[in-house]
Write a protein that holds these residues in place. Structure first.
Motif, PDB file in Angstrom:
ATOM      1  N   ASP A  99       5.544  13.135   0.623  1.00  0.00           N
ATOM      2  CA  ASP A  99       6.031  13.829   1.823  1.00  0.00           C
ATOM      3  C   ASP A  99       5.128  13.609   3.038  1.00  0.00           C
ATOM      4  N   VAL A 100       4.665  12.377   3.192  1.00  0.00           N
ATOM      5  CA  VAL A 100       3.914  12.042   4.398  1.00  0.00           C
ATOM      6  C   VAL A 100       4.519  10.772   4.978  1.00  0.00           C
ATOM      7  N   GLU A 101       4.670  10.774   6.318  1.00  0.00           N
ATOM      8  CA  GLU A 101       5.188   9.585   6.977  1.00  0.00           C
ATOM      9  C   GLU A 101       4.059   8.568   7.083  1.00  0.00           C
ATOM     10  N   LEU A 102       4.269   7.383   6.523  1.00  0.00           N
ATOM     11  CA  LEU A 102       3.260   6.331   6.617  1.00  0.00           C
ATOM     12  C   LEU A 102       3.833   5.210   7.472  1.00  0.00           C
ATOM     13  N   GLN A 103       3.152   4.875   8.537  1.00  0.00           N
ATOM     14  CA  GLN A 103       3.692   3.889   9.457  1.00  0.00           C
ATOM     15  C   GLN A 103       2.678   2.808   9.753  1.00  0.00           C
ATOM     16  N   HIS A 104       3.101   1.584   9.585  1.00  0.00           N
ATOM     17  CA  HIS A 104       2.293   0.472  10.055  1.00  0.00           C
ATOM     18  C   HIS A 104       2.731   0.176  11.483  1.00  0.00           C
ATOM     19  N   ILE A 105       1.913   0.542  12.452  1.00  0.00           N
ATOM     20  CA  ILE A 105       2.230   0.277  13.853  1.00  0.00           C
ATOM     21  C   ILE A 105       1.763  -1.141  14.134  1.00  0.00           C
ATOM     22  N   ARG A 106       2.651  -2.076  13.865  1.00  0.00           N
ATOM     23  CA  ARG A 106       2.233  -3.479  13.913  1.00  0.00           C
ATOM     24  C   ARG A 106       2.301  -4.003  15.338  1.00  0.00           C
ATOM     25  N   PHE A 107       1.480  -4.988  15.605  1.00  0.00           N
ATOM     26  CA  PHE A 107       1.546  -5.635  16.912  1.00  0.00           C
ATOM     27  C   PHE A 107       1.293  -7.124  16.732  1.00  0.00           C
TER      28      PHE A 107
ATOM     29  N   LEU B  98       0.828  -1.198   0.000  1.00  0.00           N
ATOM     30  CA  LEU B  98       0.000   0.000   0.000  1.00  0.00           C
ATOM     31  C   LEU B  98       0.871   1.260   0.000  1.00  0.00           C
ATOM     32  N   PHE B  99       1.863   1.267   0.892  1.00  0.00           N
ATOM     33  CA  PHE B  99       2.698   2.460   0.996  1.00  0.00           C
ATOM     34  C   PHE B  99       3.495   2.678  -0.287  1.00  0.00           C
ATOM     35  N   ALA B 100       3.976   1.585  -0.843  1.00  0.00           N
ATOM     36  CA  ALA B 100       4.727   1.705  -2.095  1.00  0.00           C
ATOM     37  C   ALA B 100       3.818   2.274  -3.199  1.00  0.00           C
ATOM     38  N   ALA B 101       2.591   1.794  -3.243  1.00  0.00           N
ATOM     39  CA  ALA B 101       1.658   2.279  -4.259  1.00  0.00           C
ATOM     40  C   ALA B 101       1.341   3.755  -4.039  1.00  0.00           C
ATOM     41  N   VAL B 102       1.220   4.134  -2.789  1.00  0.00           N
ATOM     42  CA  VAL B 102       0.903   5.528  -2.458  1.00  0.00           C
ATOM     43  C   VAL B 102       2.037   6.462  -2.898  1.00  0.00           C
ATOM     44  N   ARG B 103       3.276   5.998  -2.701  1.00  0.00           N
ATOM     45  CA  ARG B 103       4.431   6.804  -3.138  1.00  0.00           C
ATOM     46  C   ARG B 103       4.378   6.997  -4.652  1.00  0.00           C
ATOM     47  N   MET B 104       4.085   5.885  -5.361  1.00  0.00           N
ATOM     48  CA  MET B 104       3.988   5.966  -6.825  1.00  0.00           C
ATOM     49  C   MET B 104       2.885   6.924  -7.246  1.00  0.00           C
ATOM     50  N   TRP B 105       1.859   6.947  -6.447  1.00  0.00           N
ATOM     51  CA  TRP B 105       0.677   7.746  -6.758  1.00  0.00           C
ATOM     52  C   TRP B 105       0.967   9.243  -6.574  1.00  0.00           C
ATOM     53  N   GLY B 106       2.072   9.536  -5.871  1.00  0.00           N
ATOM     54  CA  GLY B 106       2.484  10.933  -5.781  1.00  0.00           C
ATOM     55  C   GLY B 106       2.507  11.524  -4.383  1.00  0.00           C
ATOM     56  N   TYR B 107       2.099  10.760  -3.395  1.00  0.00           N
ATOM     57  CA  TYR B 107       2.176  11.290  -2.020  1.00  0.00           C
ATOM     58  C   TYR B 107       3.524  10.897  -1.435  1.00  0.00           C
TER      59      TYR B 107
END
Length: 657
Positions: A433-441, A422-431
């Motif tokens: 400069d936003v920190e995207l974090q999966h806070i996994r548990f 998802l994050f990789a796709a979002v970067r490609m999509w043009g976003y």
RNA sequence: GUCCCCGUGGCUCAAUUGGAUAGAGCGUCGGCCUCCGGAGCCGAAGGUUACAGGUUCGAAUCCUGUCGGGGAUACCA
């Protein structure tokens, strides 16, 4: 004041004259792990000595000579290969503590540059009861929101409800065919849950029946493979032989696994067939799986009847979920479920296609990403959208509506790959400069290390879990109160309230105190054991601070306002004072990797320091008036820091327990 | 098969991201209430950080390999 930050500033000036870029060296200024090495230590002389080609101890001496330490620290010591050990001056500490006492934020300054965070957590599926698996996301997400806000950031909490998926197809189908009108009128959510469970059981039956030959075939294949391997003569050579033996073990394990799966499937079928009612329902609804999908598809296509049912069910489900959030004191700024983004899904897919970021493969719209074998599918070959599609639309919406600097997803670690894609796709999509974090548990496990389920194999309901914790806490509260030397002092209402607070805290704390990335073993007895590193220990420490003020008839406001000196003469006083001053560091550290267990660790340490102090230093019967006042001030600040810290974890305190 | 996470006293977990003699809790053993709340405090025993190499002043932490556990693996969420 953040002591570590203050020290690093001073080191920045000192190092600035020796190197160009002191940033990474400043990371090496840190609290000491061993009190014999002082309160803080700087470890930068060793790498610097290497870089400058000089003995590290010599470098350390140069740093110390340039360091402005005089009113803050005792003379720094250089130890071992070149460690710089720093011990704070107690008069300096006392001054800082007085500042904290006057401060409503107990000495924690807000961050200089506030960021905007969207935190996505809890996200239950409506129409399914919330279970133990939801607790971690809810509790960790809530704590992170609180901590970020307290640190001074802007926080938007958003509950991304699963309110549009196939589970609605199931309850719509169930409602149309199996509803009990009276039960629905009396308890709508209970009836919907029953329908959900019934329909999923029927669907599951047919699915299992259909796939049974596959499982049988797989067992046969694997057993054959294992038998073949076993019959092979073991090679003579050591490494070859070992590899063959390992292979055999692996194949045997796979065969056993396949047999277990088959047995489980057979048992599932038998369970349905044992019940005459279920057996006839199964026979009457042979195509239930497809029909459920059709009901879902109709809902998504704005079919008036299904949409009306959706509008009828959803509020009931939300009320039910809300009741749990109220109990847990969890609140959201927004509850934008999946349905909220439906209108945007087709344009997301079109945009990906138009911009050449996606292509059609086997009839599905796929986004192929570097480093991944499988694509991210954003539209199925039958035209339906997936959660990846919704997630993309959600990000676009959030960027537009909130302009966040960061979006945090507090979600189970099993979805790691989904988020990576998802994050990789979002970067490609043009976003970009936003920190995207999966806070996994990690997963919640039972005592045997298996995913936490009831004996019947169902997930454990969250509500029942809370009830159980409160019940156990109530037993302890009653026993403790009855055993008080002066006799019981709490009435039934107070006891019930305390049991609520203590029981809920036990559950939340057990979760938060664990490193979130590891699985965690759910153990009631340990959780409500109320000793050791538990919320109760902290709540108990807090109650003791309050009890001193009650006993001594102390007016806390007047105490704070009076210009009395703080004295840290006893080692236990000094240790407690130092711990109190490190609250700001604990919060900052917690937010570096979004790990609430660092805050619980701090609070536990603080409570321990307080217990030591309490044991060793008389407060109300202190030797002199000024020592008494000073110790009362320490108790006051301790109580406030514990209360504040627990509040940041979503945990309450009581004055008596 | 491929990818990801993990392996720390009997048990459950830490270790401030490469710092000094690896810390807590539970459990075990031994002390401490005529004393502000004993849900506490003090002490003891218990470790080759899965194993083998490597990197450097320094490794639980980084690299390689082995063993073991868990998870994910195109049209569920």
């Amino acid at each position: 004041m953040n002591l570590l930050k203050e020290l690093r500033e001073r080191f920045r000036s000192a190092l600035g004259t020796l190197v160009d870029n002191p940033e990474e060296l400043l990371e090496m200024v840190r609290p000491s792990q061993d009190p014999r090495f002082g309160d803080y230590q700087a470890n930068c002389a060793m790498p610097l000595g290497k870089r400058l080609g000089k003995p590290p101890r010599e470098i350390a001496a140069q740093i110390v000579a340039r360091l402005e330490w005089d009113e803050m620290c005792e003379p720094p010591e250089i130890a071992g290969p070149g460690f710089i050990n720093l011990r704070l001056r107690t008069d300096w500490m006392a001054t800082r503590l007085r500042e904290s006492i006057q401060d409503s934020r107990v000495g924690v300054e807000p961050v200089e540059t506030a960021r905007t965070y969207v935190v996505d957590y809890s996200s239950p599926n409506v129409a399914k009861p919330m279970h133990v698996g939801h607790i971690r996301s809810t509790v960790i997400g809530d704590a992170l929101c609180r901590i970020l806000r307290f640190a001074g950031h802007r926080v938007i909490s958003d509950n991304h409800l699963g309110d549009w998926g196939t589970q609605f197809g199931m309850i719509i189908y169930g409602y149309k065919h199996f509803r009990d009108e009276a039960a629905f009128a009396a308890a709508p959510v209970g009836e919907l849950c029953r329908l959900y469970q019934l329909v999923s059981q029927l669907v599951d039956y047919h699915e299992t029946r259909r796939r049974l030959p596959d499982w049988e075939r797989r067992v046969a294949e694997r057993e054959e493979a294992a038998a073949y391997q076993e019959a092979e003569a073991l090679p003579a050579g050591g490494a070859e032989r070992k590899r063959a033996a390992k292979r055999l073990r692996g194949l045997q394990a796979q065969a056993a696994e396949a047999r277990a799966e088959l047995a489980q499937a057979q048992e599932k079928l038998a369970a349905v067939e044992r019940s005459p009612r279920l057996k006839s329902l199964v026979a009457e609804h042979p195509d239930i799986a497809q029909n459920v999908l059709q009901e879902t598809a109709r809902l998504h296509a704005d079919d008036p009847e299904n949409l009306a049912l959706w509008h009828k069910f959803l509020p009931k489900c939300c009320e039910d979920i809300q009741r749990l959030y109220d109990r847990l004191h969890v609140a959201f700024d927004y509850t934008h479920g999946e349905s909220f983004y439906q209108k945007h899904l087709s344009s997301v897919v079109r945009d990906f296609l138009d911009r050449g970021l996606a292509c059609i493969s086997d009839g599905a719209v796929c986004v192929f990403l570097d480093g991944f074998d499988t694509p991210m599918i954003i539209r199925k070959s039958d035209g339906a959208y997936l959660y990846a599609t919704t997630d993309l639309a959600t990000i676009a919406y959030r960027m537009r509506a909130f302009q966040p600097d960061a979006i945090l997803y507090v979600v189970d670690h099993r979805q790691s790959e989904h988020f990576e894609k998802l994050f990789a796709a979002v970067r490609m999509w043009g976003y970009t400069d936003v920190e995207l974090q999966h806070i996994r548990f990690g997963t919640v496990l039972d005592a045997k290390g298996k995913p936490f389920k009831t004996r019947a194999g169902d997930t454990v309901g969250l509500e029942g879990l809370l009830d159980e914790a409160v019940r156990k806490a109530h037993d302890v509260v009653r026993a403790n109160d009855d055993a008080k030397p002066g006799g019981a002092e709490l009435d039934g209402t107070q006891r019930r309230h305390i049991a609520e607070v203590v029981g809920h805290a036990a559950i939340k704390y057990a979760d938060l105190s664990q490193n979130r990335t590891s699985d965690y073993i759910f153990n009631f007895d340990k959780m409500v054991a109320l000793e050791g590193n538990t919320a109760t220990y902290m709540q108990y420490s807090y109650a003791r601070t309050q009890s001193i003020f009650a006993k001594g008839n102390i007016d806390v406001c007047r105490l704070r306002a009076a210009d009395a000196a703080l004295r840290l003469e006893h080692p236990a006083e000094r240790a407690l004072g130092l711990e109190l001053l490190q609250f700001a560091e604990a919060i900052e550290e917690t937010l570096v990797d979004y790990r609430p267990n660092l805050l619980t660790g701090y609070l536990f340490e603080l409570a321990r320091r307080f217990s030591e102090f309490y044991q060793q230093c008389k407060v109300l019967q202190a030797e002199t008036e000024s020592v008494r006042t000073s110790r009362l001030l320490l108790c006051d600040l301790t109580g406030r820091v514990i209360r504040c810290g627990l509040d940041l974890l979503g945990i309450q305190v009581v004055d008596k327990m």
